[in-house]
Design a protein around this motif. Structure first.
Motif, PDB file in Angstrom:
ATOM      1  N   VAL A  25       1.130  -1.162   0.066  1.00  0.00           N
ATOM      2  CA  VAL A  25      -0.122   0.123  -0.072  1.00  0.00           C
ATOM      3  C   VAL A  25       0.844   1.235   0.023  1.00  0.00           C
ATOM      4  O   VAL A  25       1.797   1.429   0.761  1.00  0.00           O
ATOM      5  N   TRP A  26       0.865   2.126  -0.997  1.00  0.00           N
ATOM      6  CA  TRP A  26       1.767   3.132  -1.378  1.00  0.00           C
ATOM      7  C   TRP A  26       1.180   4.477  -0.715  1.00  0.00           C
ATOM      8  O   TRP A  26      -0.006   4.701  -0.886  1.00  0.00           O
ATOM      9  N   GLU A  27       2.123   5.233  -0.448  1.00  0.00           N
ATOM     10  CA  GLU A  27       1.736   6.739   0.127  1.00  0.00           C
ATOM     11  C   GLU A  27       0.955   7.387  -0.807  1.00  0.00           C
ATOM     12  O   GLU A  27       0.982   7.268  -2.018  1.00  0.00           O
ATOM     13  N   ASN A  28       0.037   8.433  -0.294  1.00  0.00           N
ATOM     14  CA  ASN A  28      -0.680   9.266  -1.189  1.00  0.00           C
ATOM     15  C   ASN A  28      -1.538   8.469  -2.312  1.00  0.00           C
ATOM     16  O   ASN A  28      -1.762   9.019  -3.455  1.00  0.00           O
ATOM     17  N   THR A  29      -1.969   7.365  -1.852  1.00  0.00           N
ATOM     18  CA  THR A  29      -2.857   6.785  -2.587  1.00  0.00           C
ATOM     19  C   THR A  29      -4.183   6.332  -2.136  1.00  0.00           C
ATOM     20  O   THR A  29      -4.348   6.617  -1.084  1.00  0.00           O
ATOM     21  N   MET A  30      -5.078   6.236  -3.289  1.00  0.00           N
ATOM     22  CA  MET A  30      -6.742   5.841  -2.700  1.00  0.00           C
ATOM     23  C   MET A  30      -6.607   4.694  -1.611  1.00  0.00           C
ATOM     24  O   MET A  30      -7.449   4.765  -0.911  1.00  0.00           O
ATOM     25  N   SER A  31      -5.714   3.668  -1.927  1.00  0.00           N
ATOM     26  CA  SER A  31      -5.934   2.416  -1.012  1.00  0.00           C
ATOM     27  C   SER A  31      -5.391   2.941   0.555  1.00  0.00           C
ATOM     28  O   SER A  31      -5.859   2.351   1.321  1.00  0.00           O
ATOM     29  N   ALA A  32      -4.281   3.857   0.447  1.00  0.00           N
ATOM     30  CA  ALA A  32      -3.784   4.321   1.943  1.00  0.00           C
ATOM     31  C   ALA A  32      -4.806   5.206   2.523  1.00  0.00           C
ATOM     32  O   ALA A  32      -5.212   5.258   3.806  1.00  0.00           O
ATOM     33  N   PHE A  33      -5.461   6.264   1.611  1.00  0.00           N
ATOM     34  CA  PHE A  33      -6.484   7.118   2.269  1.00  0.00           C
ATOM     35  C   PHE A  33      -7.909   6.039   2.514  1.00  0.00           C
ATOM     36  O   PHE A  33      -8.474   6.533   3.626  1.00  0.00           O
ATOM     37  N   ARG A  34      -8.197   5.128   1.925  1.00  0.00           N
ATOM     38  CA  ARG A  34      -9.439   4.287   2.282  1.00  0.00           C
ATOM     39  C   ARG A  34      -8.991   3.521   3.689  1.00  0.00           C
ATOM     40  O   ARG A  34      -9.906   3.595   4.502  1.00  0.00           O
ATOM     41  N   ALA A  35      -7.854   3.241   3.802  1.00  0.00           N
ATOM     42  CA  ALA A  35      -7.267   2.366   4.990  1.00  0.00           C
ATOM     43  C   ALA A  35      -7.535   3.330   6.128  1.00  0.00           C
ATOM     44  O   ALA A  35      -7.823   2.719   7.310  1.00  0.00           O
ATOM     45  N   LEU A  94     -10.093  12.249  -3.630  1.00  0.00           N
ATOM     46  CA  LEU A  94      -9.736  12.120  -2.343  1.00  0.00           C
ATOM     47  C   LEU A  94     -10.911  12.773  -1.274  1.00  0.00           C
ATOM     48  O   LEU A  94     -11.426  11.951  -0.359  1.00  0.00           O
ATOM     49  N   LEU A  95     -11.241  13.959  -1.895  1.00  0.00           N
ATOM     50  CA  LEU A  95     -12.403  14.660  -0.893  1.00  0.00           C
ATOM     51  C   LEU A  95     -13.848  13.626  -1.131  1.00  0.00           C
ATOM     52  O   LEU A  95     -14.682  13.431  -0.175  1.00  0.00           O
ATOM     53  N   ASP A  96     -13.953  12.990  -2.278  1.00  0.00           N
ATOM     54  CA  ASP A  96     -15.102  12.412  -2.610  1.00  0.00           C
ATOM     55  C   ASP A  96     -14.940  10.897  -1.794  1.00  0.00           C
ATOM     56  O   ASP A  96     -16.176  10.332  -1.201  1.00  0.00           O
ATOM     57  N   LEU A  97     -13.623  10.447  -1.684  1.00  0.00           N
ATOM     58  CA  LEU A  97     -13.560   9.029  -0.791  1.00  0.00           C
ATOM     59  C   LEU A  97     -13.866   9.449   0.736  1.00  0.00           C
ATOM     60  O   LEU A  97     -14.598   8.727   1.461  1.00  0.00           O
ATOM     61  N   VAL A  98     -13.223  10.737   1.173  1.00  0.00           N
ATOM     62  CA  VAL A  98     -13.701  10.843   2.620  1.00  0.00           C
ATOM     63  C   VAL A  98     -14.790  11.256   3.020  1.00  0.00           C
ATOM     64  O   VAL A  98     -15.351  10.801   4.050  1.00  0.00           O
ATOM     65  N   ALA A  99     -15.234  12.132   2.222  1.00  0.00           N
ATOM     66  CA  ALA A  99     -16.686  12.615   2.528  1.00  0.00           C
ATOM     67  C   ALA A  99     -17.042  13.110   3.971  1.00  0.00           C
ATOM     68  O   ALA A  99     -17.900  12.830   4.695  1.00  0.00           O
ATOM     69  N   GLY A 100     -15.893  13.712   4.531  1.00  0.00           N
ATOM     70  CA  GLY A 100     -16.214  14.042   6.161  1.00  0.00           C
ATOM     71  C   GLY A 100     -16.113  13.223   7.168  1.00  0.00           C
ATOM     72  O   GLY A 100     -15.979  13.549   8.199  1.00  0.00           O
ATOM     73  N   ALA A 101     -15.550  11.891   6.647  1.00  0.00           N
ATOM     74  CA  ALA A 101     -15.583  10.775   7.597  1.00  0.00           C
ATOM     75  C   ALA A 101     -14.420  10.924   8.736  1.00  0.00           C
ATOM     76  O   ALA A 101     -14.511  10.730   9.818  1.00  0.00           O
ATOM     77  N   VAL A 102     -13.497  11.513   8.308  1.00  0.00           N
ATOM     78  CA  VAL A 102     -12.249  11.756   9.087  1.00  0.00           C
ATOM     79  C   VAL A 102     -11.461  13.225   8.732  1.00  0.00           C
ATOM     80  O   VAL A 102     -11.806  13.582   7.658  1.00  0.00           O
ATOM     81  N   PRO A 103     -10.779  13.845   9.566  1.00  0.00           N
ATOM     82  CA  PRO A 103     -10.269  15.030   9.177  1.00  0.00           C
ATOM     83  C   PRO A 103      -9.097  14.910   8.261  1.00  0.00           C
ATOM     84  O   PRO A 103      -8.499  13.876   7.789  1.00  0.00           O
TER      85      PRO A 103
END
Length: 244
Positions: free
Chosen positions: A29-39, A103-112
């Motif tokens: 899982v690499w830095e600054n990727t959607m996989s890392a952000f999802r995790a 990224l904004l669409d993935l997180v959608a306010g769930a975490v800072p």
């Protein structure tokens, strides 16, 4: 000097912040990727990331100014369009370079989210805030912007965005502390400081006199955790799994 942002800053210190997402040191899982952000999102951690502008002035999430370290491509990121960057695999995985909108669409306010604005001398910085701030203004979740770049900080503060602006910094010399204070007094709301340069008089001034939060980077060892706990309000971490 009071901070320009008048809202609550509690979201910056409520939970540990995953440095470039919750990656595994660029093994699978690499830095600054959607996989890392999802995790990171799924684990409940805040997310720190880096944003550059593409050749067509689209904010994209990537740390380096060049593509060489984490992709099979070479050259400057700012010479590629967002469409071209979206096709470039990171670390030979299924992940590709994401846009900030992704990224904004993935997180959608769930975490800072704590977004570091990256300046590139080859990029027209006049477009940086004009392109970035509408995305920030349209986002409904907790978000902060920060930068090492004094020019970007000044532009961001002048634009009065609906989010806190922070100074990313390091150093141990009195002249550096004086420079940091001059930048901070323009209206910054928080500091992100190198954990290996704590404690210091500048950080003490921010926390004790200004009553504003300090987060630190990058916490990788139990010793770093101890320093962060003693001298900062929250950690930006990688390579370990902190408690709540």
């Amino acid at each position: 000097m009071s901070a320009a942002f008048k809202g609550s800053l509690d979201f910056l210190t409520r939970r540990p912040i995953a440095h470039r997402g919750l990656h595994d040191g660029n093994q699978t899982v690499w830095e600054n990727t959607m996989s890392a952000f999802r995790a990171a999102r799924d684990a409940g951690f805040g997310i720190e990331c880096d944003v550059h502008l593409s050749a067509d002035d689209v904010p994209v999430v990537f740390h380096d100014s060049t593509l060489d370290r984490v992709t099979n491509e070479t050259g400057r990121l700012c010479d590629r369009t967002a469409g071209e960057l979206a096709k470039i695999a990171v670390g030979g995985t299924a992940d590709h370079i994401p846009s900030l909108t992704d990224l904004l669409d993935l997180v959608a306010g769930a975490v800072p989210l704590v977004i570091e604005m990256k300046s590139d001398s080859a990029t027209n910085d006049a477009h940086f805030l004009a392109t970035l701030l509408p995305l920030v203004a349209g986002y409904g979740g907790p978000l902060a912007l920060m930068s090492f770049d004094e020019g970007l900080i000044a532009q961001a503060l002048a634009a009065h965005p609906p989010c806190p602006i922070g100074l990313t910094a390091e150093g141990t010399a009195p002249a550096e502390f004086a420079r940091h204070r001059r930048v901070f007094e323009r209206g910054c709301s928080f500091v992100s400081y190198n954990v290996h340069h704590l404690p210091n008089p500048f950080i003490s001034w921010v926390r004790d006199d200004e009553k504003l939060p300090v987060i630190c980077w990058t916490v990788r060892t139990p010793q770093d955790v101890a320093v962060s706990n003693a001298h900062a309000d929250q950690m930006t971490f990688e390579g370990l799994r902190p408690g709540p």
